[in-house]
Design an enzyme around this catalytic site. Sequence first.
Site, mmCIF file in Angstrom:
data_model
loop_
_atom_site.group_PDB
_atom_site.id
_atom_site.type_symbol
_atom_site.label_atom_id
_atom_site.label_comp_id
_atom_site.label_asym_id
_atom_site.label_seq_id
_atom_site.Cartn_x
_atom_site.Cartn_y
_atom_site.Cartn_z
ATOM 1 N N CYS A 80 0.870 -1.062 0.085
ATOM 2 C CA CYS A 80 0.347 0.141 -0.226
ATOM 3 C C CYS A 80 0.301 1.297 -0.315
ATOM 4 O O CYS A 80 0.308 2.965 -0.718
ATOM 5 C CB CYS A 80 -0.508 0.231 1.274
ATOM 6 S SG CYS A 80 -0.358 -0.094 1.965
ATOM 7 N N HIS A 123 -0.703 0.672 7.300
ATOM 8 C CA HIS A 123 -1.717 0.698 6.370
ATOM 9 C C HIS A 123 -1.714 2.218 5.862
ATOM 10 O O HIS A 123 -1.132 3.126 7.056
ATOM 11 C CB HIS A 123 -2.948 0.576 6.479
ATOM 12 C CG HIS A 123 -3.622 0.589 5.090
ATOM 13 N ND1 HIS A 123 -3.313 -0.760 3.914
ATOM 14 C CD2 HIS A 123 -5.218 0.998 4.374
ATOM 15 C CE1 HIS A 123 -4.240 -0.530 2.895
ATOM 16 N NE2 HIS A 123 -4.859 0.233 3.452
#
Length: 810
Positions: A322, A770
Amino acid sequence: MEEINPMELLRSNLYRVRIPEPTNRIYKQECCLSFDSPRSEGGLFVDMNTFLAFGKGYVVWNYEKTGNPVYLHIKQTKKLVPEDRPSKKPTLLAIGIDGGFDNNEPEYEETHSIVILPNYVALPFPSVELPEKVRLAVDAILMAEGAERKEQVAAWTADKKQISAYAMELRQIGSVVVPPSGWKCTKCDKTENLWLNLTDGMILCGRRNWDGTGGNNHAIEHYKETGYPLAVKLGTITADLEAADVFSYPEDDSVVDPLLAQHLAYFGIDFSSLQKTEMTTAERELDQNTNFDWNRIQESGQEVEPIYGPGYTGLVNLGNSCYMAATMQVVFSTHSFCRRYYMNQSLKMAFETAPADPTVDLNMQLTKLGHGLLSGKYSVPASEKDGTAAPVITDAKQEGLPPRMFKALIAASHPEFSTMRQQDALEYFLHFLDQVERSNAVKPELDPSRSFKFGVEERILCSSGKVAYNKRLDYILSLNIPLHEATNKEELEAFHKIKAEKISEGKDVDEIVRPRVPLEACLASFAAPEEIPEFYSTALKAKTTAIKTAGLTSFPDYLVLHMRKFVMEAGWVPKKLDVYIDVPDIIDISHMRSKGIQPGEELLPESAPGSEVESSQPVANEEIVAQLVSMGFNQLHCQKAAINTLNTGVEEAMNWLLSHMDDPDIDAPICHGAQGAEASVDQSKVDTLISFGFQEEIARMALKASGGDIEKATDWIFNNPNTSASSDMDTTTSSGSVPTPVDAGLPDGGGRYRLFGIVSHIGTSTQCGHYVAHILKDGRWVIFNDNKVGASINPPKDMGYLYFFERIAS
């Protein structure tokens, strides 16, 4: 006109068919030029000579370029699956790959045929009538692990680590203190893939990979010489000690060391403070924070309206990728990258100029990614798992692009980005721009990374009243967060009071209050005057206190602000600052432009020539040197770092040290006098650089600046693109010739900018958690969360890690 028999046609082209060797890379999951796969409408065509794969619309270009006519056509169609299909038990810690967790992916039926271009003459496979060479070649292609899959499976094994038999009785010797960063192999100049031997504290590089990358085997050789059994990989030590990578040489495996904290404490790496505080009071709070961040940044629990179309294409998460997805979405929202790799360059143009293997050509792969993200071709809803294609419109999930080839290529030269681990989005962004700059070195005017580049000038005012100016180039403005400038101090004080009471009663804190710091305060702290104690003045020939200020010499088209949220506390405790940054939509940094040398200012003289040199040489500040030495650095290296940063401070010296660890002359004695400056340069190395297309004077300067190392000299030239032969230094001094400024030819303009992109991070460190991007497109904010793309309701403007601003045309 008589029909040519397909079998005869194949036989006449047999010499163009190769049977793959075990070392050949075979592509069969994805087209080299697009994101077409065997599941795409036209299937995939594998060139039976080069083993590269092409989609239906692109295979003819390969035929025109190479003349290779014979292809294996692979087509996958979805099977209808009964509802009560039993789930398979996973054997790998992964999702959606063979042996991994079954995420109810539909099953596909695969069919094959042999196709001969240019007329797409097809022969069925399998068939006993096909020539044996073709049958063997196809079998080998189908049996082989695809190159794309090989890279994907790389790091995902879930073998439970065993406790090492050597951990409990481990003997520890010596008195080494290991610094928190800036490590280097004791026996060579490797600074990556380093292992700390837990017996004697030696820091040594890991094993050499089959292709020559990796380390130089010094850690394992040390074990063979000494028998010291356990080593821990530096860079994997965090608060979560179980996640540290400990290797046992006699057991030849990754192991668990139950006494790791104790073994690390022996070398001054102290976790006890962390264990006491973090594990009790702060753990619940951290959990609560993470949940809050997670929901706020990902806009969970809100009905996000999905968006499709050109520029609204999701990226599939390839396993902790990500950081790459969020960064690339913002980068391809800039006009410079959009023009360079989409509007001004077709896939065909990029393929025609690419080398024989387009998978290793950055220009080709960036064009592929640009067309994939911006064309809208792949911006389609995720199909339902039961085999029907009805889109699930309730969430903003798309099929998304899997950027495998691009990731493998951009990471090929980097040991961290080539793993499946989470990485720092900032480090990735800088590495990416560096690769783009190199790939555009032949035509720098086409280089889109220049739109992020700007000059920084530091002015040092000596107590004699004289000044010195130093210039450098940068892509990002990295800002400290002055917590004392918070605008909600009263609210914070009340919160800490309530928190203390609740903790004493053993209760949880209901709502967390964080400091709010205005972005203006962060920008002001960058430009604020800073004292340099112990500055050696060439005017006074003595140490004095100087004042340093910094400003920008040019304003880039796109300004990237990095918020320094991650700090290393005492005792190796990595901490993320829990803070909101109030970021306005429009900022004006006009006041941050550096004014350069002013009328009436007198520059500090260079060190005097001849006999006075000895006494007028800068001397390293003993305090700076002592602090760096206490961290485990070499005394001579620390002195050089202090001198080369004009005794500015420990942080500056440490940064210099970290970026010059590999200098070939780092161990050479400090040279007093001018004889070192004109050190002779090896003419054969100058000739080598000239053969690369560089001017002779520039080649000489580069070799001089990099101690005669050709690779470093090439880097130096790329990093100083506007150097002219007359300028040997970027520091403005009182010598006669006027050097070409280091920031010549960079974009420049007004200082008003509009916020258009935010990369936010959820988690306690850059190595976990993330990343999500929010981008202002067509007048509204859009969330890009891997393969989810939708209208943002409440963009987390106060929670960013990287902020992207675009200059407002005046």
